[in-house]
Design a protein around this motif. Structure first.
Motif: not given
Length: 120
Positions: A61-85
């Motif tokens: 349901s989120v493929k192509g709209r959401f992107t998960i990424s990770r900053d290994y140095a900061k031990n932080t994970v992000y979720l970029q959410m575009n074209s939200l419904k």
């Protein structure tokens, strides 16, 4: 070990949000991290995960709209959410499979959740 989410809020359909999840505490290593969500009256569901090697997995349901990424140095994970419904409206939870320092076991840790509301 603690996970703290931020970045939720109210956004119009078609808009974007970026969620962050910061980890803290005595962390030995982090295997996978991910995002889950739970809408009112529904079960918690997987949104996206990212492994220690950078491999990613997304709900259909989120493929192509959401992107998960990770900053290994900061031990932080992000979720970029575009074209939200509107159907993306839910409480979003961060999850980490983490081995605490000075231990040999891993366990699941959860954040407290952050509300995302998509509405005009």
């Amino acid at each position: 070990v603690q996970l703290v989410e931020s970045g939720g809020g109210l956004v119009q359909p078609g808009g974007s949000l970026r969620l962050s999840c910061a980890t803290s505490g005595s962390i030995g290593s982090i295997n996978s991290m991910g995002w889950y969500r739970q809408a009112p009256g529904k079960q918690r569901e997987l949104v996206a995960t990212i492994t220690s090697g950078g491999g990613t997995n997304y709900a259909d349901s989120v493929k192509g709209r959401f992107t998960i990424s990770r900053d290994y140095a900061k031990n932080t994970v992000y979720l970029q959410m575009n074209s939200l419904k509107p159907e993306d409206t839910a409480v979003y939870y961060c999850n980490g499979l983490i081995r605490p320092s000075l231990t040999t076991y891993t366990r699941n840790y959860w954040g407290q959740g952050t509300q995302v509301t998509v509405s005009s």
